[in-house]
Design an enzyme around this catalytic site. Structure first.
Site, PDB file in Angstrom:
ATOM      1  N   LYS A  51     -14.806 -16.921   3.033  1.00  0.00           N
ATOM      2  CA  LYS A  51     -15.913 -16.262   2.336  1.00  0.00           C
ATOM      3  C   LYS A  51     -16.354 -16.982   1.056  1.00  0.00           C
ATOM      4  O   LYS A  51     -17.485 -16.797   0.596  1.00  0.00           O
ATOM      5  CB  LYS A  51     -15.519 -14.825   1.995  1.00  0.00           C
ATOM      6  CG  LYS A  51     -15.484 -13.884   3.194  1.00  0.00           C
ATOM      7  CD  LYS A  51     -16.867 -13.480   3.638  1.00  0.00           C
ATOM      8  CE  LYS A  51     -16.824 -12.309   4.603  1.00  0.00           C
ATOM      9  NZ  LYS A  51     -18.171 -11.827   4.946  1.00  0.00           N
ATOM     10  N   SER A 305      -9.474 -17.054   9.965  1.00  0.00           N
ATOM     11  CA  SER A 305     -10.480 -16.842   8.919  1.00  0.00           C
ATOM     12  C   SER A 305      -9.938 -16.351   7.582  1.00  0.00           C
ATOM     13  O   SER A 305     -10.639 -16.406   6.579  1.00  0.00           O
ATOM     14  CB  SER A 305     -11.549 -15.865   9.409  1.00  0.00           C
ATOM     15  OG  SER A 305     -10.983 -14.599   9.670  1.00  0.00           O
TER      16      SER A 305
END
Length: 505
Positions: A51, A305
């Protein structure tokens, strides 16, 4: 549209704060799946999540006036950390609205990075609505966690790195999906340069907003979302992201909690890193895809992720991973309430290891046992077990897919002994945790006196621990210790134990 995103991805400013993460060969998974499995290690970013890419790329595109107002975002955690780090780097004040269910590790890290945290609502969408309220009231600049072209472009740099790192053919890339920012950036870039490579989204089955939207042909809001995989707990796919996904995503696979936990273990086994539930979606979806397609000798990439998981969740993850790998079955069985019944039950199990065994006396006729049993990691392992048990035992119930049994009942088997249990003595045992140790223990113990209570759980430690209640007539009490010494395991009498007396006696 793809040309616009390709240019934005190539021009994205992410490496002021982000790093190029490795594309690691997952040797264990590759061998098990008979395919070449690569992991894109976004868990190695400074905030342990991809992110940071999108958050910084958006921040760097803002005007001086927009930055001067301060920024605000809603996030289930990882975007919040990325934005807080980006804001600190650029000297901008950041307010982050996070759901109250956000893991502490994410909340605390946002604060450490200088972000102001506002906890609001139980899921992302409630937090998002509150963030928009702050925009209207205080004039803050909103930075969306996924539904923004600059954020999507920042996440797309993951694909840019993958295609640079792996020059050979790539058969499929498996991408975790929450609001769709990561998969949109990856799909736009990959399909432009390598259209033959499949881009496959993976969602938690209790927050599958992209799968629902693709099926309906339009964005739909889920009535509720599960929060186990909190990083993807989104009820509505983004508008920009859905438009890209409709064009470039080949399919979406949904996975359950057990499958996610098994994937976390797989990643740990290959990398010695512990990813968060959302971070393991790619591997969980890949395994499901390989089983469905029976494909071999392909190059498959999963995006790892993120790694922002609370340490205290690992117990739950470890317990569910064996079920997700289909290496454990949960069963209930009714056996006669008489000496020897336990031994007969164990004989029916054969050489299988018992991972958990719960029982409490109920009446003079039937005993109901609750057991976790290791099985072969294939589709037939459980059926073989049930078939063999039913040859010897009249009533056997498969509870492997029963959420109530797995989440609650397995920890609640017990209670006070009914008045019919007379002469109960209680012993605690400890023995080396090796194949057959529990079976040996039960075989020797089960035929002497009636067992009125039994509890065993395998914790993966060097020693197994068991609590046993037995009905022993008063005149035979002096024989118990002698008999137990012959079994050869450490034991302690707990008949007068305060906890036993309060809750079980």
């Amino acid at each position: 549209m793809p040309h616009r995103y390709i240019k934005k991805i190539l021009e994205a400013r992410v490496y002021d704060v982000a790093v190029e993460t490795p594309l690691d060969n997952a040797k264990g998974l590759s061998e098990r799946l008979n395919n070449r499995v690569l992991l894109k290690r976004e868990d190695q970013q400074p905030v342990f999540s991809f992110k940071i890419r999108g958050a910084y790329n958006k921040m760097i595109q803002l005007s001086e006036a927009e930055r001067a107002c301060g920024v605000v975002a809603a996030s289930a955690g990882n975007h919040a950390q990325g934005l807080a780090m980006a804001a600190r780097h650029l000297g901008v004040k950041a307010t982050i609205v996070m759901p109250k269910t956000t893991p502490d590790v994410k909340v605390n890290n946002v604060r450490r990075l200088g972000g102001k945290v506002v906890l609001h609502g139980d899921a992302f969408d409630e937090a998002s609505a509150h963030a928009q309220k702050l925009v209207a009231e205080k004039g803050l600049t909103y930075v969306h966690p996924f539904d923004d072209p600059d954020v999507i472009a920042g996440q797309g740099t993951v694909a840019m790195e993958i295609l640079r790192q792996e020059s050979g053919p790539i058969d499929a890339i498996f991408v975790p999906v929450g609001g769709g920012g990561l998969i949109s950036g990856i799909a736009a870039y990959v399909k432009y340069l390598r259209p033959e490579t499949k881009v496959i989204g993976v969602e938690s089955e209790d927050s599958a907003c992209l799968a629902a939207a693709l099926e309906a042909g339009k964005r739909v809001t889920l009535s509720q979302v599960g929060i186990f995989a909190d990083g993807v707990a989104v009820a509505l796919i983004g508008e920009n992201t859905f438009e890209i996904c409709q064009q470039f995503v080949d399919e979406v696979i949904t996975v359950n909690t057990d499958e996610i936990c098994a994937a976390i273990k797989d990643i740990y086994d290959d990398t010695r890193s512990i990813c968060e539930p959302a971070g393991a979606l790619g591997v969980a979806g890949m395994k499901k895809y390989v089983a469905r397609e029976a494909c071999e000798h392909k190059t498959l990439i999963a995006i790892d992720s993120g790694a922002n998981v609370n340490f205290d969740r690992l117990r739950h993850i470890a317990e569910r991973s064996e079920l997700g790998e289909k290496r454990e079955a949960i069963i209930a069985a009714k056996i006669p309430e008489k000496p020897g019944s336990f031994k007969k039950f164990c004989t029916a199990l054969g050489r299988r290891n018992i991972t958990e065994f719960n029982y409490r006396y109920s009446d003079d006729n039937l005993a109901v046992v609750f057991a976790g049993i290791q099985i072969k990691p294939n589709n037939d392992g459980k059926e073989e077990l049930l078939e063999e048990l039913r040859e010897h035992i009249e009533e056997v119930v498969d509870l492997t897919d029963d959420e109530t049994a797995k989440l609650h009942v397995r920890y609640m088997v017990g209670g006070h002994a009914p008045s019919a249990v007379n002469n109960e003595v209680v012993y605690r045992f400890e023995f080396p945790e090796r194949p057959g140790a529990l079976m040996n223990f039960l075989s020797k113990l089960g035929g002497k006196w009636n067992i009125s209570m039994f509890h065993y759980r395998n914790h993966g430690a060097a020693y197994g621990r068991v609590l046993v209640g037995m009905q022993v007539p008063q005149e035979e009490r002096d024989q118990v210790a002698m008999f137990l010494k012959e079994i050869g395991y450490n034991f302690w009498e707990e008949t007068d134990n305060a906890a036993y007396q309060l809750f079980l006696g």
